[in-house]
Design a protein around this motif. Structure first.
Motif, PDB file in Angstrom:
ATOM      1  N   ASN A   1      30.918 -25.962  12.619  1.00 43.38           N
ATOM      2  CA  ASN A   1      29.661 -26.349  13.472  1.00 43.38           C
ATOM      3  C   ASN A   1      28.721 -25.780  12.379  1.00 43.38           C
ATOM      4  N   PHE A   2      27.983 -26.729  11.718  1.00 45.03           N
ATOM      5  CA  PHE A   2      26.955 -26.608  10.532  1.00 45.03           C
ATOM      6  C   PHE A   2      25.845 -26.049  11.150  1.00 45.03           C
ATOM      7  N   SER A   3      25.406 -26.034  12.460  1.00 42.47           N
ATOM      8  CA  SER A   3      24.258 -25.677  12.863  1.00 42.47           C
ATOM      9  C   SER A   3      24.150 -24.227  13.233  1.00 42.47           C
ATOM     10  N   LYS A   4      25.090 -23.341  12.901  1.00 46.12           N
ATOM     11  CA  LYS A   4      25.029 -21.937  13.306  1.00 46.12           C
ATOM     12  C   LYS A   4      24.604 -21.317  11.810  1.00 46.12           C
ATOM     13  N   PRO A   5      23.776 -20.478  12.083  1.00 44.67           N
ATOM     14  CA  PRO A   5      23.147 -19.651  10.604  1.00 44.67           C
ATOM     15  C   PRO A   5      24.398 -18.828  10.046  1.00 44.67           C
ATOM     16  N   GLU A   6      25.436 -18.756  10.680  1.00 44.43           N
ATOM     17  CA  GLU A   6      26.487 -17.992   9.769  1.00 44.43           C
ATOM     18  C   GLU A   6      27.135 -18.636   8.770  1.00 44.43           C
ATOM     19  N   THR A   7      26.829 -20.264   8.643  1.00 42.90           N
ATOM     20  CA  THR A   7      27.495 -21.060   7.648  1.00 42.90           C
ATOM     21  C   THR A   7      26.920 -20.530   6.436  1.00 42.90           C
ATOM     22  N   ALA A   8      27.620 -21.081   5.352  1.00 44.83           N
ATOM     23  CA  ALA A   8      27.196 -20.704   3.971  1.00 44.83           C
ATOM     24  C   ALA A   8      25.905 -21.006   3.542  1.00 44.83           C
ATOM     25  N   GLN A   9      25.676 -22.476   3.954  1.00 47.16           N
ATOM     26  CA  GLN A   9      24.233 -22.873   3.636  1.00 47.16           C
ATOM     27  C   GLN A   9      23.084 -22.108   4.290  1.00 47.16           C
ATOM     28  N   GLY A  10      23.187 -21.731   5.585  1.00 45.32           N
ATOM     29  CA  GLY A  10      22.345 -20.947   6.467  1.00 45.32           C
ATOM     30  C   GLY A  10      22.251 -19.576   5.767  1.00 45.32           C
ATOM     31  N   GLN A  11      23.133 -18.969   5.275  1.00 46.35           N
ATOM     32  CA  GLN A  11      23.434 -17.682   4.590  1.00 46.35           C
ATOM     33  C   GLN A  11      22.780 -17.696   3.265  1.00 46.35           C
TER      34      GLN A  11
ATOM     35  N   THR B   1      25.469 -36.473   9.621  1.00 48.38           N
ATOM     36  CA  THR B   1      24.208 -36.308  10.366  1.00 48.38           C
ATOM     37  C   THR B   1      24.199 -34.770  10.833  1.00 48.38           C
ATOM     38  N   ASN B   2      25.054 -34.251  11.382  1.00 48.63           N
ATOM     39  CA  ASN B   2      24.990 -32.835  11.597  1.00 48.63           C
ATOM     40  C   ASN B   2      24.885 -31.968  10.386  1.00 48.63           C
ATOM     41  N   PHE B   3      25.534 -32.084   9.321  1.00 49.17           N
ATOM     42  CA  PHE B   3      25.480 -31.272   7.962  1.00 49.17           C
ATOM     43  C   PHE B   3      23.891 -31.743   7.620  1.00 49.17           C
ATOM     44  N   LEU B   4      23.348 -32.586   7.504  1.00 48.24           N
ATOM     45  CA  LEU B   4      22.134 -32.899   7.128  1.00 48.24           C
ATOM     46  C   LEU B   4      21.108 -32.234   7.951  1.00 48.24           C
ATOM     47  N   LYS B   5      21.116 -32.559   9.170  1.00 46.87           N
ATOM     48  CA  LYS B   5      20.247 -31.718   9.938  1.00 46.87           C
ATOM     49  C   LYS B   5      20.230 -30.254   9.967  1.00 46.87           C
ATOM     50  N   ALA B   6      21.596 -29.600   9.714  1.00 54.16           N
ATOM     51  CA  ALA B   6      21.660 -28.116   9.783  1.00 54.16           C
ATOM     52  C   ALA B   6      21.000 -27.494   8.246  1.00 54.16           C
ATOM     53  N   PHE B   7      21.356 -28.407   7.311  1.00 59.90           N
ATOM     54  CA  PHE B   7      21.078 -28.223   5.926  1.00 59.90           C
ATOM     55  C   PHE B   7      19.438 -28.139   5.922  1.00 59.90           C
ATOM     56  N   SER B   8      18.915 -29.146   6.363  1.00 62.35           N
ATOM     57  CA  SER B   8      17.441 -29.280   6.263  1.00 62.35           C
ATOM     58  C   SER B   8      16.600 -28.195   6.990  1.00 62.35           C
ATOM     59  N   LYS B   9      17.422 -27.699   8.141  1.00 63.07           N
ATOM     60  CA  LYS B   9      16.555 -26.622   9.086  1.00 63.07           C
ATOM     61  C   LYS B   9      16.836 -25.356   8.261  1.00 63.07           C
ATOM     62  N   ALA B  10      17.999 -25.161   7.642  1.00 61.81           N
ATOM     63  CA  ALA B  10      18.123 -23.803   6.955  1.00 61.81           C
ATOM     64  C   ALA B  10      17.305 -23.937   5.656  1.00 61.81           C
ATOM     65  N   TRP B  11      17.224 -25.184   4.897  1.00 60.58           N
ATOM     66  CA  TRP B  11      16.272 -25.007   3.560  1.00 60.58           C
ATOM     67  C   TRP B  11      14.842 -25.391   3.825  1.00 60.58           C
ATOM     68  N   SER B  12      14.470 -26.387   4.683  1.00 65.86           N
ATOM     69  CA  SER B  12      12.967 -26.818   4.484  1.00 65.86           C
ATOM     70  C   SER B  12      12.033 -25.651   4.598  1.00 65.86           C
ATOM     71  N   LYS B  13      12.069 -24.593   5.234  1.00 69.49           N
ATOM     72  CA  LYS B  13      11.471 -23.512   5.156  1.00 69.49           C
ATOM     73  C   LYS B  13      11.142 -22.685   3.822  1.00 69.49           C
ATOM     74  N   LEU B  14      11.942 -23.144   2.906  1.00 68.26           N
ATOM     75  CA  LEU B  14      11.906 -22.495   1.753  1.00 68.26           C
ATOM     76  C   LEU B  14      10.741 -23.375   0.744  1.00 68.26           C
TER      77      LEU B  14
END
Length: 168
Positions: free
Chosen positions: A3-13, A45-58
């Motif tokens: 589940n790539f939408s969880k903040p515990e994923t590598a990208q989110g961390q 699509t799930n990966f891209l959305k989660a990645f976008s959510k994690a990184w767009s704020k930066l």
């Protein structure tokens, strides 16, 4: 399935770490052949959305975040004006579309869509008198360690990419 939408994923961390360590520094990221559920595959699509959510704020400011979020969550590439550099824009390409490994028809279709999008962005930058920075994970050119094929990118797509710049 992860589940790539969880903040515990590598990208989110990693994104959280960058945000906490460099809170006032804009960070722009790009995707490549190892940035998906499986190496050398297109991102879901799930990966891209989660990645976008994690990184767009930066990207720091609202306008830049909006530009990033316009195309990244569905395609993995984006155009964004660089904060503090009013005459510059970055085009962050998704080089997974261009990678010679794992080529299939949906990858080729996505690559051609990205190249068409890039042509529009080049024209837009020219009209607005902006200089472009291109960012991508997998570079075009010759692979110094070829196993089967001598190029990093699919040769036809690399030719299309290079023609984009010689035509403009």
């Amino acid at each position: 399935s992860t589940n790539f939408s969880k903040p515990e994923t590598a990208q989110g961390q990693v994104a959280k770490l960058f945000q906490s360590e460099f809170p006032k520094t804009p960070v722009f990221t790009v995707l490549g052949n190892n940035d998906s559920e499986n190496d050398n595959q297109l991102q879901s699509t799930n990966f891209l959305k989660a990645f976008s959510k994690a990184w767009s704020k930066l990207a720091i400011n609202g306008k830049t975040i909006k530009e990033f979020n316009r195309t990244f969550p569905s395609n993995g590439y984006y155009a964004a004006d660089l904060p503090g550099l009013s005459n510059y824009r970055i085009l962050g390409l998704n080089s997974a579309y261009l990678d010679r490994k794992g080529t299939n028809s949906s990858k080729a279709d996505g690559a051609h869509q990205q190249l068409q999008w890039m042509k529009v962005e080049i024209e837009k930058a020219r009209y607005e008198r902006k200089k472009l920075w291109l960012a991508f994970h997998i570079p075009p050119g010759v692979d110094p360690y070829p196993v089967e094929k001598p190029y990093f990118w699919d040769p036809n797509l690399q030719s299309d990419f290079l023609r984009t710049f010689t035509a403009n």
